[in-house]
Motif scaffolding. Structure first.
Motif, PDB file in Angstrom:
ATOM      1  N   UNK A 183       0.812  -1.215   0.000  1.00  0.00           N
ATOM      2  CA  UNK A 183       0.000   0.000   0.000  1.00  0.00           C
ATOM      3  C   UNK A 183       0.844   1.262   0.000  1.00  0.00           C
ATOM      4  N   UNK A 184       2.060   1.153   0.578  1.00  0.00           N
ATOM      5  CA  UNK A 184       2.919   2.346   0.599  1.00  0.00           C
ATOM      6  C   UNK A 184       4.264   2.107  -0.099  1.00  0.00           C
ATOM      7  N   UNK A 185       5.100   1.193   0.403  1.00  0.00           N
ATOM      8  CA  UNK A 185       6.436   0.990  -0.157  1.00  0.00           C
ATOM      9  C   UNK A 185       6.592  -0.376  -0.822  1.00  0.00           C
ATOM     10  N   UNK A 186       7.693  -0.506  -1.570  1.00  0.00           N
ATOM     11  CA  UNK A 186       8.066  -1.808  -2.103  1.00  0.00           C
ATOM     12  C   UNK A 186       8.660  -2.654  -0.972  1.00  0.00           C
ATOM     13  N   UNK A 187       8.333  -3.948  -0.972  1.00  0.00           N
ATOM     14  CA  UNK A 187       8.891  -4.879   0.009  1.00  0.00           C
ATOM     15  C   UNK A 187       9.784  -5.862  -0.738  1.00  0.00           C
ATOM     16  N   UNK A 188      11.047  -5.959  -0.311  1.00  0.00           N
ATOM     17  CA  UNK A 188      11.951  -6.902  -0.967  1.00  0.00           C
ATOM     18  C   UNK A 188      11.758  -8.299  -0.384  1.00  0.00           C
ATOM     19  N   UNK A 189      11.647  -9.290  -1.256  1.00  0.00           N
ATOM     20  CA  UNK A 189      11.537 -10.688  -0.837  1.00  0.00           C
ATOM     21  C   UNK A 189      12.919 -11.314  -0.929  1.00  0.00           C
ATOM     22  N   UNK A 190      13.399 -11.905   0.155  1.00  0.00           N
ATOM     23  CA  UNK A 190      14.772 -12.426   0.175  1.00  0.00           C
ATOM     24  C   UNK A 190      14.857 -13.950   0.237  1.00  0.00           C
ATOM     25  N   UNK A 191      13.825 -14.626   0.759  1.00  0.00           N
ATOM     26  CA  UNK A 191      13.797 -16.090   0.767  1.00  0.00           C
ATOM     27  C   UNK A 191      12.388 -16.561   0.468  1.00  0.00           C
ATOM     28  N   UNK A 192      12.271 -17.577  -0.405  1.00  0.00           N
ATOM     29  CA  UNK A 192      10.969 -18.056  -0.821  1.00  0.00           C
ATOM     30  C   UNK A 192      11.061 -19.495  -1.298  1.00  0.00           C
ATOM     31  N   UNK A 193       9.909 -20.041  -1.696  1.00  0.00           N
ATOM     32  CA  UNK A 193       9.859 -21.428  -2.158  1.00  0.00           C
ATOM     33  C   UNK A 193       8.720 -21.583  -3.156  1.00  0.00           C
ATOM     34  N   UNK A 194       9.017 -22.209  -4.289  1.00  0.00           N
ATOM     35  CA  UNK A 194       7.982 -22.570  -5.252  1.00  0.00           C
ATOM     36  C   UNK A 194       7.441 -23.939  -4.908  1.00  0.00           C
ATOM     37  N   UNK A 195       6.219 -24.230  -5.349  1.00  0.00           N
ATOM     38  CA  UNK A 195       5.615 -25.535  -5.101  1.00  0.00           C
ATOM     39  C   UNK A 195       6.500 -26.635  -5.668  1.00  0.00           C
ATOM     40  N   UNK A 196       6.780 -27.629  -4.851  1.00  0.00           N
ATOM     41  CA  UNK A 196       7.587 -28.757  -5.301  1.00  0.00           C
ATOM     42  C   UNK A 196       9.084 -28.510  -5.279  1.00  0.00           C
ATOM     43  N   UNK A 197       9.504 -27.323  -4.862  1.00  0.00           N
ATOM     44  CA  UNK A 197      10.925 -26.980  -4.821  1.00  0.00           C
ATOM     45  C   UNK A 197      11.379 -26.751  -3.376  1.00  0.00           C
ATOM     46  N   UNK A 198      12.681 -26.580  -3.203  1.00  0.00           N
ATOM     47  CA  UNK A 198      13.230 -26.296  -1.892  1.00  0.00           C
ATOM     48  C   UNK A 198      13.203 -24.795  -1.614  1.00  0.00           C
ATOM     49  N   UNK A 199      13.278 -24.460  -0.358  1.00  0.00           N
ATOM     50  CA  UNK A 199      13.402 -23.063   0.042  1.00  0.00           C
ATOM     51  C   UNK A 199      14.708 -22.507  -0.536  1.00  0.00           C
ATOM     52  N   UNK A 200      14.663 -21.286  -1.046  1.00  0.00           N
ATOM     53  CA  UNK A 200      15.848 -20.726  -1.702  1.00  0.00           C
ATOM     54  C   UNK A 200      15.913 -19.214  -1.530  1.00  0.00           C
ATOM     55  N   UNK A 201      17.092 -18.660  -1.834  1.00  0.00           N
ATOM     56  CA  UNK A 201      17.251 -17.218  -1.856  1.00  0.00           C
ATOM     57  C   UNK A 201      16.553 -16.655  -3.091  1.00  0.00           C
ATOM     58  N   UNK A 202      16.081 -15.437  -2.981  1.00  0.00           N
ATOM     59  CA  UNK A 202      15.383 -14.809  -4.104  1.00  0.00           C
ATOM     60  C   UNK A 202      16.283 -14.743  -5.337  1.00  0.00           C
ATOM     61  N   UNK A 203      17.573 -14.521  -5.124  1.00  0.00           N
ATOM     62  CA  UNK A 203      18.523 -14.448  -6.238  1.00  0.00           C
ATOM     63  C   UNK A 203      18.526 -15.742  -7.036  1.00  0.00           C
ATOM     64  N   UNK A 204      18.507 -16.893  -6.345  1.00  0.00           N
ATOM     65  CA  UNK A 204      18.493 -18.183  -7.033  1.00  0.00           C
ATOM     66  C   UNK A 204      17.164 -18.428  -7.716  1.00  0.00           C
ATOM     67  N   UNK A 205      16.095 -17.992  -7.081  1.00  0.00           N
ATOM     68  CA  UNK A 205      14.763 -18.114  -7.677  1.00  0.00           C
ATOM     69  C   UNK A 205      14.681 -17.362  -9.001  1.00  0.00           C
ATOM     70  N   UNK A 206      15.247 -16.172  -9.035  1.00  0.00           N
ATOM     71  CA  UNK A 206      15.149 -15.331 -10.230  1.00  0.00           C
ATOM     72  C   UNK A 206      15.972 -15.887 -11.406  1.00  0.00           C
ATOM     73  N   UNK A 207      16.971 -16.711 -11.112  1.00  0.00           N
ATOM     74  CA  UNK A 207      17.747 -17.324 -12.176  1.00  0.00           C
ATOM     75  C   UNK A 207      16.900 -18.207 -13.087  1.00  0.00           C
ATOM     76  N   UNK A 208      15.826 -18.768 -12.520  1.00  0.00           N
ATOM     77  CA  UNK A 208      14.982 -19.644 -13.336  1.00  0.00           C
ATOM     78  C   UNK A 208      13.595 -19.078 -13.585  1.00  0.00           C
ATOM     79  N   UNK A 209      13.396 -17.822 -13.270  1.00  0.00           N
ATOM     80  CA  UNK A 209      12.069 -17.209 -13.398  1.00  0.00           C
ATOM     81  C   UNK A 209      11.979 -16.417 -14.699  1.00  0.00           C
ATOM     82  N   UNK A 210      10.926 -16.665 -15.454  1.00  0.00           N
ATOM     83  CA  UNK A 210      10.715 -15.936 -16.717  1.00  0.00           C
ATOM     84  C   UNK A 210       9.856 -14.712 -16.453  1.00  0.00           C
ATOM     85  N   UNK A 211      10.459 -13.538 -16.712  1.00  0.00           N
ATOM     86  CA  UNK A 211       9.725 -12.288 -16.466  1.00  0.00           C
ATOM     87  C   UNK A 211       8.742 -11.993 -17.607  1.00  0.00           C
TER      88      UNK A 211
END
Length: 343
Positions: A315-343
Motif C-alpha cells: 500500500x505504501x512501499x516496495x517490500x523486498x523478498x529475500x527467501x521463498x519457495x515454489x511448489x515442489x521446490x526447496x526453500x531458496x534465496x530470491x537471487x536463485x529463484x530469479x535465475x529460473x524465473x521468466x519475467x
C-alpha cells in the motif's frame, strides 16, 4: 456421562489424599505431578521437570497421528517420544471424558497437573488434583488467548511477549494468573526464534510456579485476568491458523506485510500467487522479506525485478523478498529463484 458412583469415588479418594498431604511436608520428590502436552514446545517443560528431579508420575498426550500418503503410518507426539525415552507411563485418551480414562488418571493420585500446549480439559479432569491444574501459555495473558499466540504476537508487530502460568477453569485461557515472564521480540525475529526462546522461558516459569507451591505448602497467589485488562476490546485473540489465513494481503502498509511474513515463518509460511512472463501462475511461499524506503507506484501485489532483486508492491512501499519457495521446490534465496524465473 460419568456415573455418579465414579464421581463420588474420585471425590472421596481426593479428600483422603488431601488430608494426607497436609500431614507431610511437600517436596519436589513427593509432589505427584501428571504432565499433559503434545508438541515439541511442551517437551521443554517436561524435560525441565524430569531433569530437575520432580516427581512426574504420568504423561497424557494426544493419540498417535496417522501420517503418510495413505495415512497408514502412526506418528507419536514429541511429548510421547520423550516420555517413553524416560520410562514414564503414557496415557493417550481419544476423549477426555471417557470414564475409563478418568478412572485410570485418578489412579495416579496426582497432587498437581501441569498442561503445556494440549487440548481443552473437562472439569472432571482439571479439578481432579487437590492443588489444581495449571497451564503454561506462550503469551502474556489475557492477551493472545487461543491456539496460536506466538504467531499472532509477531504478525501484530508486538515488541514484547512472554509466558504465563494460570489455573484452568471452564473457559479457554481465562483462569486466574499465577506468574508471568516477558521477553523482547526483535524486529527481525521470526516465529522460530520466538518459539525457541519461549519454550525455554516457559520451562523456567513452570518450575518457578511449582517451587512456589511447594514452598508455600500447596498455596500460591493468583489474580483474575480482569485485573490485567479493563476492556475486552483491548484484547488480541490468537485463533488457530489455517492455509487461507496465510495468504498475503498486499493492500496494506509494507510493515504489516513484513510482520505477517515473519509471523508465519518458517511454518506454516505466508504465501502469494505470482504470474510469470508466460502467464503461468505460481504459488510462492515467502519466508523472509526486507523493508525498503522506496514508494510503490504500482498496484499492491505487483511483482518487480531489478538488479537481481525481487520486490512486491504494498500500500505504501516496495517490500523486498529475500527467501521463498515454489511448489515442489526447496526453500531458496530470491537471487536463485530469479535465475529460473521468466519475467
Amino acid at each position: 456421562m460419568l456415573s455418579y458412583r465414579i464421581v463420588l469415588s474420585l471425590y472421596l479418594e481426593l479428600q483422603i489424599h488431601l488430608e494426607q498431604m497436609h500431614q507431610e511436608q511437600l517436596t519436589k520428590e513427593n509432589l505427584r505431578i501428571v504432565f499433559m502436552g503434545t508438541p515439541e514446545f511442551a517437551v521443554g517443560s517436561l524435560r525441565a521437570l524430569v531433569e530437575g528431579g520432580y516427581n512426574v508420575v504420568a504423561v497424557v498426550t494426544q493419540p498417535d497421528k496417522p501420517v503418510g500418503r495413505h495415512h497408514d503410518t502412526l506418528q507419536a507426539s514429541e511429548v510421547k517420544k520423550y516420555a517413553l525415552a524416560q520410562g514414564l507411563p503414557v496415557l493417550q485418551p481419544q476423549k477426555m471424558k471417557d470414564p475409563a480414562f478418568v478412572e485410570q488418571l485418578a489412579g495416579y493420585k496426582a497432587d498437581l497437573q501441569v498442561v503445556v500446549a494440549f487440548r481443552m480439559l473437562p472439569e472432571v479432569v482439571w479439578a481432579m488434583p487437590p492443588l489444581g491444574t495449571f497451564n503454561v501459555h506462550a503469551a502474556l495473558l489475557p492477551q493472545y488467548r487461543g491456539a496460536a499466540p506466538i504467531n499472532w504476537a509477531v504478525i501484530n508487530g508486538e515488541t514484547t511477549t512472554g509466558v504465563t502460568t494460570f489455573f484452568l477453569d471452564h473457559q479457554i485461557d481465562t483462569g486466574r494468573i499465577i506468574l508471568q515472564k516477558s521477553m523482547p521480540i526483535p524486529d527481525d525475529a521470526d516465529v522460530e526464534y520466538v518459539y525457541n526462546h519461549l519454550m525455554v522461558l516457559g520451562a523456567q516459569l513452570c518450575l518457578e510456579t511449582i517451587d512456589q507451591l511447594i514452598e508455600n505448602g500447596g498455596e500460591i497467589a493468583s489474580t483474575p485476568q480482569e485485573h490485567y485488562a479493563a476492556d475486552e476490546a483491548e484484547l488480541h485473540p490468537a485463533p488457530k491458523i489455517f492455509k487461507e489465513t496465510c495468504q498475503i494481503n498486499w493492500h496494506q502498509p509494507a510493515k504489516r506485510v513484513y510482520d505477517f511474513i515473519r509471523g508465519l515463518s518458517p511454518y506454516p509460511a505466508a504465501w502469494t500467487i505470482a504470474t510469470d512472463g508466460n502467464g503461468k501462475q505460481q504459488t510462492l511461499k515467502i519466508y523472509k522479506s526486507s523493508k525498503t524506503s522506496f514508494a510503490a507506484d504500482e498496484t499492491p501485489g505487483t511483482m518487480w525485478v531489478e538488479n537481481k532483486k525481487l520486490y512486491f508492491a504494498t500500500e505504501d512501499n516496495w517490500l523486498e523478498i529475500t527467501e521463498l519457495q515454489m511448489a515442489g521446490k526447496k526453500r531458496m534465496r530470491a537471487k536463485d529463484f530469479l535465475n529460473g524465473w521468466r519475467e
